[in-house]
Design a protein around this motif. Structure first.
Motif, mmCIF file in Angstrom:
data_model
loop_
_atom_site.group_PDB
_atom_site.id
_atom_site.type_symbol
_atom_site.label_atom_id
_atom_site.label_comp_id
_atom_site.label_asym_id
_atom_site.label_seq_id
_atom_site.Cartn_x
_atom_site.Cartn_y
_atom_site.Cartn_z
ATOM 1 N N UNK A 1 0.805 -1.210 0.000
ATOM 2 C CA UNK A 1 0.000 0.000 0.000
ATOM 3 C C UNK A 1 0.842 1.265 0.000
ATOM 4 N N UNK A 2 1.871 1.298 0.840
ATOM 5 C CA UNK A 2 2.589 2.553 0.982
ATOM 6 C C UNK A 2 3.974 2.315 1.557
ATOM 7 N N UNK A 3 4.790 3.351 1.486
ATOM 8 C CA UNK A 3 6.106 3.384 2.117
ATOM 9 C C UNK A 3 6.161 4.613 3.011
ATOM 10 N N UNK A 4 7.238 4.739 3.772
ATOM 11 C CA UNK A 4 7.321 5.853 4.720
ATOM 12 C C UNK A 4 7.123 7.204 4.034
ATOM 13 N N UNK A 5 7.761 7.402 2.891
ATOM 14 C CA UNK A 5 7.710 8.707 2.228
ATOM 15 C C UNK A 5 6.363 8.991 1.575
ATOM 16 N N UNK A 6 5.484 8.011 1.486
ATOM 17 C CA UNK A 6 4.147 8.220 0.936
ATOM 18 C C UNK A 6 3.078 8.275 2.026
ATOM 19 N N UNK A 7 3.471 8.047 3.261
ATOM 20 C CA UNK A 7 2.525 7.931 4.373
ATOM 21 C C UNK A 7 2.538 9.193 5.217
ATOM 22 N N UNK A 8 1.358 9.652 5.621
ATOM 23 C CA UNK A 8 1.243 10.850 6.449
ATOM 24 C C UNK A 8 0.540 10.507 7.759
ATOM 25 N N UNK A 9 0.631 11.444 8.704
ATOM 26 C CA UNK A 9 -0.001 11.278 10.003
ATOM 27 C C UNK A 9 -1.209 12.171 10.162
ATOM 28 N N UNK A 10 -1.655 12.380 11.400
ATOM 29 C CA UNK A 10 -2.849 13.189 11.659
ATOM 30 C C UNK A 10 -2.685 14.624 11.177
ATOM 31 N N UNK A 11 -3.793 15.194 10.714
ATOM 32 C CA UNK A 11 -3.897 16.601 10.319
ATOM 33 C C UNK A 11 -3.066 16.965 9.095
ATOM 34 N N UNK B 1 1.026 10.631 -0.557
ATOM 35 C CA UNK B 1 0.022 10.948 0.472
ATOM 36 C C UNK B 1 -1.264 10.163 0.246
ATOM 37 N N UNK B 2 -1.140 8.923 -0.207
ATOM 38 C CA UNK B 2 -2.329 8.090 -0.422
ATOM 39 C C UNK B 2 -2.660 7.225 0.784
ATOM 40 N N UNK B 3 -1.905 7.393 1.872
ATOM 41 C CA UNK B 3 -2.125 6.586 3.065
ATOM 42 C C UNK B 3 -1.846 7.430 4.295
ATOM 43 N N UNK B 4 -2.738 7.372 5.257
ATOM 44 C CA UNK B 4 -2.481 8.032 6.545
ATOM 45 C C UNK B 4 -2.597 7.004 7.668
ATOM 46 N N UNK B 5 -1.807 7.224 8.709
ATOM 47 C CA UNK B 5 -1.723 6.320 9.858
ATOM 48 C C UNK B 5 -1.772 7.152 11.139
ATOM 49 N N UNK B 6 -2.436 6.620 12.159
ATOM 50 C CA UNK B 6 -2.443 7.309 13.441
ATOM 51 C C UNK B 6 -3.805 7.240 14.108
ATOM 52 N N UNK B 7 -4.083 8.119 15.073
ATOM 53 C CA UNK B 7 -3.176 9.128 15.617
ATOM 54 C C UNK B 7 -2.232 8.574 16.674
#
Length: 296
Positions: A118-128, A186-192
């Motif tokens: 699905x994603x790698x670190x550089x494509x993944x974002x966190x809250x907000x 930025x197609x994947x977000x993880x958190x919070x």
């Protein structure tokens, strides 16, 4: 017990533990991966290590809602599971306009599950942080999912929330387009947060909710429960481990049971909120990609 990462007054990222009563304790570890590694070296669980770390500490004089939360885990890889809920199978068949038995019907009943990168670190974002929608897609939705945080042996060390952004028209045109329908900046977000595994009483009875706001008005809301999941977590993990290298901190998203109606698509300026009460609320604004943010 939850683990968070927040931005300090100096602009640095700081790890902290959040108790069920809302007390927040600073952690000396600089990342969740460091916490995992230290726990392994000391032959204790992450929960035991956190208790050892904070036992003689005083909680911070701050509320969780006053902190600027960041991505709680720098995961090298995020994997995802497909068609693990009946609702997902129905949605995939609708978008592909399938009239007979489809590949989605087959994988729902098959012994081998659908797993994909699905994603790698550089494509993944966190809250907000904004999640992006593709410029070459006209039908895009969030996919709210429970995420399993794994060590390299495939043990579940924690649970988090994932937003598996999806371009339904691209996948529906041809299943071979799945990587393009799932993976972009930025197609994947993880958190919070990461809820430590030992503190989750029943991971098959977690309520997942999703809300989407447009111009301040709620335009979508739905709920699901992990009890509706067709496959067990260990089953999904076992296939991920087959002839594969799994890194500490790998996240495995377990599939979605919340799918907006076929006439809904995300728009620039929308806000997506995904909530699992014992983990928190993962909130992300939605933006259209531009040439400028593509190259950053």
């Amino acid at each position: 017990m939850r683990i968070i990462c927040f931005q300090s007054c100096e602009g640095l990222e700081q790890m902290a533990a959040v108790t069920d009563s809302g007390e927040i304790y600073l952690l000396q570890q600089k990342s969740f991966l460091e916490l995992m590694k230290e726990a392994e070296n000391k032959n204790v669980t992450c929960l035991s290590l956190v208790h050892q770390t904070i036992k003689d500490s005083l909680p911070m004089e701050v509320k969780l809602e006053d902190l600027t939360l960041r991505l709680p885990l720098r995961s090298d890889e995020v994997w995802a599971s497909g068609v693990t809920y009946l609702r997902s199978r129905e949605a995939r068949n609708l978008e592909s306009k399938s009239t007979g038995e489809s590949c989605y019907d087959k994988v729902y009943e098959a012994e081998r599950p659908e797993l994909f990168m699905k994603s790698t670190f550089h494509r993944t974002v966190g809250p907000e942080t904004p999640v992006y929608i593709r410029t070459d897609s006209n039908w895009q939705i969030p996919e709210p999912e429970l995420g399993l945080v794994l060590n390299r042996n495939g043990d579940i060390v924690g649970y988090t929330i994932g937003n598996d952004m999806s371009s339904r028209d691209i996948e529906g045109e041809n299943p071979l387009y799945l990587p393009q329908a799932k993976i972009w900046k930025h197609s994947c977000s993880i958190g919070p947060s990461i809820r430590l595994a030992e503190t989750v009483e029943d991971p098959y009875n977690l309520v997942i909710s999703c809300r989407i706001y447009r111009n301040g008005t709620k335009v979508f809301e739905d709920y699901a429960n992990t009890s509706q999941l067709k496959r067990k977590y260990n089953e999904l993990i076992s296939y991920l481990l087959r002839d594969n290298v799994v890194f500490d901190g790998t996240v495995l998203l377990t599939g979605t049971c919340i799918v907006p109606n076929e006439d809904f698509t995300l728009a620039d300026g929308d806000v997506v909120e995904i909530e699992i009460p014992c983990i928190g609320v993962l909130r992300n604004p939605v933006q259209i990609q531009s040439r400028m943010n593509l190259v950053k």
